[in-house]
Design a protein around this motif. Sequence first.
Motif, PDB file in Angstrom:
ATOM      1  N   SER A  15       0.789  -1.237   0.000  1.00 32.89           N
ATOM      2  CA  SER A  15       0.000   0.000   0.000  1.00 32.89           C
ATOM      3  C   SER A  15       0.826   1.295   0.000  1.00 32.89           C
ATOM      4  N   SER A  16       2.104   1.221  -0.357  1.00 33.55           N
ATOM      5  CA  SER A  16       2.866   2.486  -0.391  1.00 33.55           C
ATOM      6  C   SER A  16       2.522   3.301  -1.624  1.00 33.55           C
ATOM      7  N   LYS A  17       1.990   2.640  -2.660  1.00 35.44           N
ATOM      8  CA  LYS A  17       1.677   3.319  -3.926  1.00 35.44           C
ATOM      9  C   LYS A  17       0.398   2.735  -4.517  1.00 35.44           C
ATOM     10  N   GLY A  18      -0.049   3.363  -5.580  1.00 33.06           N
ATOM     11  CA  GLY A  18      -1.079   2.780  -6.434  1.00 33.06           C
ATOM     12  C   GLY A  18      -2.405   2.480  -5.745  1.00 33.06           C
ATOM     13  N   LEU A  19      -3.008   1.370  -6.128  1.00 32.98           N
ATOM     14  CA  LEU A  19      -4.349   1.029  -5.661  1.00 32.98           C
ATOM     15  C   LEU A  19      -4.380   0.738  -4.166  1.00 32.98           C
ATOM     16  N   GLY A  20      -3.340   0.077  -3.663  1.00 31.21           N
ATOM     17  CA  GLY A  20      -3.257  -0.202  -2.225  1.00 31.21           C
ATOM     18  C   GLY A  20      -3.239   1.098  -1.441  1.00 31.21           C
ATOM     19  N   ARG A  21      -2.452   2.055  -1.917  1.00 29.53           N
ATOM     20  CA  ARG A  21      -2.405   3.368  -1.248  1.00 29.53           C
ATOM     21  C   ARG A  21      -3.781   4.043  -1.305  1.00 29.53           C
ATOM     22  N   GLY A  22      -4.442   3.945  -2.456  1.00 33.75           N
ATOM     23  CA  GLY A  22      -5.784   4.529  -2.580  1.00 33.75           C
ATOM     24  C   GLY A  22      -6.718   3.968  -1.517  1.00 33.75           C
ATOM     25  N   CYS A  23      -6.637   2.653  -1.290  1.00 32.47           N
ATOM     26  CA  CYS A  23      -7.498   2.020  -0.272  1.00 32.47           C
ATOM     27  C   CYS A  23      -7.112   2.505   1.122  1.00 32.47           C
ATOM     28  N   ALA A  24      -5.808   2.576   1.390  1.00 35.16           N
ATOM     29  CA  ALA A  24      -5.339   3.018   2.708  1.00 35.16           C
ATOM     30  C   ALA A  24      -5.815   4.453   2.980  1.00 35.16           C
ATOM     31  N   GLU A  25      -5.686   5.314   1.982  1.00 39.93           N
ATOM     32  CA  GLU A  25      -6.091   6.730   2.155  1.00 39.93           C
ATOM     33  C   GLU A  25      -7.584   6.828   2.446  1.00 39.93           C
ATOM     34  N   ALA A  26      -8.389   6.077   1.686  1.00 39.98           N
ATOM     35  CA  ALA A  26      -9.845   6.176   1.858  1.00 39.98           C
ATOM     36  C   ALA A  26     -10.275   5.630   3.220  1.00 39.98           C
ATOM     37  N   LEU A  27      -9.628   4.564   3.672  1.00 34.95           N
ATOM     38  CA  LEU A  27      -9.960   4.028   4.999  1.00 34.95           C
ATOM     39  C   LEU A  27      -9.534   5.013   6.085  1.00 34.95           C
ATOM     40  N   ALA A  28      -8.361   5.619   5.926  1.00 34.09           N
ATOM     41  CA  ALA A  28      -7.889   6.603   6.908  1.00 34.09           C
ATOM     42  C   ALA A  28      -8.845   7.791   6.959  1.00 34.09           C
ATOM     43  N   ALA A  29      -9.336   8.197   5.784  1.00 33.68           N
ATOM     44  CA  ALA A  29     -10.291   9.327   5.746  1.00 33.68           C
ATOM     45  C   ALA A  29     -11.566   8.986   6.501  1.00 33.68           C
ATOM     46  N   ALA A  30     -11.864   7.687   6.608  1.00 36.89           N
ATOM     47  CA  ALA A  30     -13.052   7.248   7.366  1.00 36.89           C
ATOM     48  C   ALA A  30     -12.717   7.019   8.837  1.00 36.89           C
ATOM     49  N   GLY A  31     -11.485   7.352   9.245  1.00 33.03           N
ATOM     50  CA  GLY A  31     -11.108   7.252  10.656  1.00 33.03           C
ATOM     51  C   GLY A  31     -10.550   5.905  11.076  1.00 33.03           C
ATOM     52  N   VAL A  32     -10.119   5.107  10.092  1.00 31.20           N
ATOM     53  CA  VAL A  32      -9.608   3.763  10.395  1.00 31.20           C
ATOM     54  C   VAL A  32      -8.093   3.829  10.648  1.00 31.20           C
ATOM     55  N   ASP A  33      -7.624   3.211  11.728  1.00 34.01           N
ATOM     56  CA  ASP A  33      -6.183   3.098  11.983  1.00 34.01           C
ATOM     57  C   ASP A  33      -5.609   2.036  11.051  1.00 34.01           C
ATOM     58  N   LEU A  34      -4.349   2.246  10.638  1.00 33.31           N
ATOM     59  CA  LEU A  34      -3.809   1.398   9.576  1.00 33.31           C
ATOM     60  C   LEU A  34      -2.531   0.661   9.971  1.00 33.31           C
ATOM     61  N   VAL A  35      -2.400  -0.546   9.420  1.00 33.47           N
ATOM     62  CA  VAL A  35      -1.105  -1.208   9.330  1.00 33.47           C
ATOM     63  C   VAL A  35      -0.831  -1.302   7.840  1.00 33.47           C
ATOM     64  N   MET A  36       0.249  -0.634   7.406  1.00 31.67           N
ATOM     65  CA  MET A  36       0.547  -0.578   5.969  1.00 31.67           C
ATOM     66  C   MET A  36       1.816  -1.358   5.682  1.00 31.67           C
ATOM     67  N   ASN A  37       1.870  -1.880   4.456  1.00 33.61           N
ATOM     68  CA  ASN A  37       3.013  -2.721   4.091  1.00 33.61           C
ATOM     69  C   ASN A  37       3.427  -2.474   2.655  1.00 33.61           C
ATOM     70  N   ALA A  38       4.736  -2.596   2.408  1.00 33.01           N
ATOM     71  CA  ALA A  38       5.316  -2.641   1.055  1.00 33.01           C
ATOM     72  C   ALA A  38       6.742  -3.134   1.256  1.00 33.01           C
ATOM     73  N   ARG A  39       7.415  -3.494   0.168  1.00 36.64           N
ATOM     74  CA  ARG A  39       8.802  -3.963   0.336  1.00 36.64           C
ATOM     75  C   ARG A  39       9.749  -2.792   0.586  1.00 36.64           C
ATOM     76  N   GLY A  40       9.595  -1.731  -0.196  1.00 39.80           N
ATOM     77  CA  GLY A  40      10.510  -0.590  -0.095  1.00 39.80           C
ATOM     78  C   GLY A  40      10.135   0.302   1.082  1.00 39.80           C
ATOM     79  N   ALA A  41      11.118   0.520   1.993  1.00 38.93           N
ATOM     80  CA  ALA A  41      10.824   1.277   3.222  1.00 38.93           C
ATOM     81  C   ALA A  41      10.604   2.764   2.951  1.00 38.93           C
ATOM     82  N   GLU A  42      11.319   3.319   1.973  1.00 41.63           N
ATOM     83  CA  GLU A  42      11.302   4.774   1.801  1.00 41.63           C
ATOM     84  C   GLU A  42       9.908   5.286   1.409  1.00 41.63           C
ATOM     85  N   ALA A  43       9.355   4.720   0.333  1.00 44.28           N
ATOM     86  CA  ALA A  43       8.029   5.166  -0.124  1.00 44.28           C
ATOM     87  C   ALA A  43       6.972   4.860   0.928  1.00 44.28           C
TER      88      ALA A  43
END
Length: 259
Positions: A15-43
């Motif tokens: 979820s650092s980019k693309g569709l996964g990020r889109g889902c993470a952003e929309a859930l966060a906008a609804a007040g949901v706490d997140l655990v996010m994952n991707a291989r690359g730490a920087e992004a």
Amino acid sequence: MDLGIAGRKALVCASSKGLGRGCAEALAAAGVDLVMNARGAEALTETAEAIRAAHGVTVTTVAADITAEDGRAEVLAAAGDVDILVTNAGGPPPGVWSDWGREDFIKALDANMLTPIALMTELLPKMIDRRWGRVVNITSQSVKAPIPALGLSNAARTGLTGYVAGTARQVAQHGVTINNLLPGIHATDRAVSLDGGVAEREGITIDEARAKREATIPVRRYGTAEEFGAACAFLCSVHAGFIVAQNILADGGATNATI
Ligand code: NAP
């Protein structure tokens, strides 16, 4: 619309980019706490910081390969009990049927079928105990209508779809829904890299390659990660409790089918 999920916790994979990020952003906008994952730490760190700043939710990050057993274990340990699971990972490479041997299929099945199944196997029991849960799997329009060059993806994602069709009906009685969200062409890094391949093969510019693909979509444009994320957040909302085992296309009408 209040999605009714503020204060819930979601694991959003890849979820650092693309569709996964889109889902993470929309859930966060609804007040949901997140655990996010991707291989690359920087992004991943940058995206998490942007989401915290924009929405004030708690965001935990785990840089790991979600398709590898040890990576998945790390993510699950950090996630603990979650109310919402969004599965995602990179898609397999394109090619032709004669390119692919057993190892290629094992890799694709591991990434795009067995990884989401392993995540569900781990997290569904806790959702069932709490009598509430939402799972959304990011799959592909290729489940409804095959994309010949993506044979590895067609095969793996269709396998996952069959699993969800049965499992969703077993867990629904416990207040847990599982659905699949099927992206058509969206303006993400992956779409740009596919446009690059078309441009190279056909001796045209990337803009020409994009215009050609846009012309195949009834809405005449690529989808956005924001639109995709909003659909995902709705499926995770309190309002979607009667939507079970569905395969929902977000493809601008590209899949030419009556149902
Ligand atoms: P993207 O823009 O390339 O983003 C992929 C995201 O997933 C990145 O954050 C990436 O970060 C992460 N990721 C990839 N492999 C991972 C792994 N093994 N473990 C953990 N994180 C991983 O891709 P996208 O367009 O959002 O596509 C997402 C999924 O939808 C893919 O499976 C793709 O095949 C499918 N899909 C996309 C489209 C489209 O038009 N975009 C259409 C149909 C299907 P790292 O690289 O740092 O890990």
